[in-house]
Scaffold this motif. Structure first.
Motif, PDB file in Angstrom:
ATOM      1  N   PHE A 149       1.115  -1.034   0.249  1.00 21.54           N
ATOM      2  CA  PHE A 149      -0.054  -0.081   0.186  1.00 21.54           C
ATOM      3  C   PHE A 149       0.769   1.391   0.104  1.00 21.54           C
ATOM      4  N   ASN A 150       0.378   2.149  -1.007  1.00 24.49           N
ATOM      5  CA  ASN A 150       1.140   3.510  -0.674  1.00 24.49           C
ATOM      6  C   ASN A 150       0.960   4.517  -0.142  1.00 24.49           C
ATOM      7  N   ASP A 151       1.156   5.574   0.754  1.00 25.95           N
ATOM      8  CA  ASP A 151       0.714   6.529   1.508  1.00 25.95           C
ATOM      9  C   ASP A 151      -1.102   7.089   0.778  1.00 25.95           C
ATOM     10  N   ASP A 152      -0.941   6.903  -0.992  1.00 23.10           N
ATOM     11  CA  ASP A 152      -2.727   7.238  -0.559  1.00 23.10           C
ATOM     12  C   ASP A 152      -3.661   6.080  -0.672  1.00 23.10           C
ATOM     13  N   ASP A 153      -3.208   5.379  -0.901  1.00 20.04           N
ATOM     14  CA  ASP A 153      -3.946   3.752  -0.356  1.00 20.04           C
ATOM     15  C   ASP A 153      -3.662   3.773   1.064  1.00 20.04           C
ATOM     16  N   LEU A 154      -2.990   3.684   2.060  1.00 21.06           N
ATOM     17  CA  LEU A 154      -3.329   3.724   3.111  1.00 21.06           C
ATOM     18  C   LEU A 154      -4.394   4.993   3.545  1.00 21.06           C
ATOM     19  N   GLU A 155      -4.244   5.885   3.296  1.00 23.46           N
ATOM     20  CA  GLU A 155      -5.198   7.084   3.790  1.00 23.46           C
ATOM     21  C   GLU A 155      -6.090   6.717   3.016  1.00 23.46           C
TER      22      GLU A 155
ATOM     23  N   LYS B 290       1.593  -0.460   8.529  1.00 23.10           N
ATOM     24  CA  LYS B 290       1.375   1.279   8.633  1.00 23.10           C
ATOM     25  C   LYS B 290       0.214   1.433   8.331  1.00 23.10           C
ATOM     26  N   LEU B 291      -0.619   0.946   7.776  1.00 19.23           N
ATOM     27  CA  LEU B 291      -2.371   1.253   8.187  1.00 19.23           C
ATOM     28  C   LEU B 291      -2.690   1.551   9.672  1.00 19.23           C
ATOM     29  N   PHE B 292      -2.450   1.418  10.676  1.00 16.34           N
ATOM     30  CA  PHE B 292      -2.602   1.361  11.978  1.00 16.34           C
ATOM     31  C   PHE B 292      -1.963   0.932  13.023  1.00 16.34           C
ATOM     32  N   PRO B 293      -0.475   1.857  12.981  1.00 16.34           N
ATOM     33  CA  PRO B 293       0.702   1.290  13.562  1.00 16.34           C
ATOM     34  C   PRO B 293       0.164   1.482  15.236  1.00 16.34           C
ATOM     35  N   ASN B 294      -0.681   2.519  15.414  1.00 15.41           N
ATOM     36  CA  ASN B 294      -0.632   2.621  16.475  1.00 15.41           C
ATOM     37  C   ASN B 294      -2.232   1.562  17.173  1.00 15.41           C
ATOM     38  N   ASN B 295      -2.544   0.183  16.470  1.00 15.83           N
ATOM     39  CA  ASN B 295      -3.666  -0.435  16.846  1.00 15.83           C
ATOM     40  C   ASN B 295      -3.187  -1.674  16.761  1.00 15.83           C
ATOM     41  N   GLN B 296      -2.579  -2.708  17.218  1.00 19.36           N
ATOM     42  CA  GLN B 296      -2.590  -3.740  16.942  1.00 19.36           C
ATOM     43  C   GLN B 296      -3.841  -5.048  16.492  1.00 19.36           C
ATOM     44  N   LEU B 297      -3.242  -5.672  15.888  1.00 22.72           N
ATOM     45  CA  LEU B 297      -4.323  -6.898  15.831  1.00 22.72           C
ATOM     46  C   LEU B 297      -4.383  -7.545  17.343  1.00 22.72           C
ATOM     47  N   VAL B 298      -5.622  -8.100  16.876  1.00 15.28           N
ATOM     48  CA  VAL B 298      -5.635  -8.823  18.243  1.00 15.28           C
ATOM     49  C   VAL B 298      -6.854 -10.245  17.970  1.00 15.28           C
ATOM     50  N   GLU B 299      -6.471 -11.426  18.555  1.00 17.65           N
ATOM     51  CA  GLU B 299      -7.666 -12.501  17.959  1.00 17.65           C
ATOM     52  C   GLU B 299      -8.526 -12.526  18.488  1.00 17.65           C
TER      53      GLU B 299
END
Length: 221
Positions: free
Chosen positions: A92-98, A128-137
């Protein structure tokens, strides 16, 4: 007060997405065409079969045609549910991520189903998409496992690869599951036409039922 074109654009798409949620008969789902060279087009019969199963079993009225959208396109805001799959690289580039980030926090939902091999690339991009929000099971009492169909043991295993247990991991925003990443399960393979993988009927049924639960959760939230 002067409103920038960018703010106005996202205000409009959010209103449009809310309007779509209110009219189930107008709903349509889409598959994400991402960058990086991975085969985003895997499992071409999977989503049409899942839509048909949902319309027959959980009282949805989804359109059977599945559209293709790109992560940097405003078109993604037309689809409350977007599916992503493949075996290889994802970028994902910056535009994709935003655009994806705005889509998800505005009410959209992304289901990423690892078709085996994409997990390390996806995880890097999700950081990169959610740097402060980790995946949780997801715990087994999560609503995804407790819709029309019950899955008391969690995510079912459809295809075996590494002998690892299937996992469903999510990103939450303000208490809402906005992104679901399923791995070591191959749900999409189970949604495909029977002759594609020759899975037993009970295995395909499990895959379609958990897929229907995901759809029901998204459209009922």
């Amino acid at each position: 007060m002067v409103i920038s074109d960018k703010i106005l654009k996202y205000f409009c798409v959010v209103i449009f997405l809310i309007a779509l949620h209110s009219e189930l008969n107008a709903q349509q789902i889409a598959v994400l065409k991402y960058r990086g060279g991975g085969d985003w087009y895997s499992n071409p019969t999977a989503l049409p079969n899942l839509v048909k199963f949902c319309n027959q079993n959980i009282n949805t009225a989804l359109e059977t045609k599945v559209e293709v959208v790109e992560p940097n396109s405003i078109d993604i805001f037309q689809y409350p549910f977007i599916h992503m799959t493949g075996h290889g690289n994802v970028f994902f580039n910056d535009d994709d991520l935003e655009n994806l980030r705005n889509y998800l926090i505005s009410g959209g939902f992304l289901h990423i189903d690892d078709n085996y091999g994409m997990a390390p690339y996806v995880l890097k991009e999700l950081d990169k998409l959610f740097p402060n929000n980790q995946l949780v099971e997801l715990p087994v009492n999560h609503p995804v496992y407790n819709q029309t169909f019950s899955f008391p043991n969690g995510l079912p295993k459809i295809h075996e690869h590494d002998g690892l247990p299937p996992k469903a991991m999510g990103v939450f925003h303000e208490g809402r599951l906005i992104l679901l990443f399923t791995t070591e399960a191959d749900l999409g393979d189970g949604w495909e036409d029977p002759e594609v993988h020759n899975d037993p009927p009970d295995v395909r049924e499990k895959a379609l039922k958990i897929g229907a639960n995901i759809i029901e959760y998204v459209f009922g939230s």
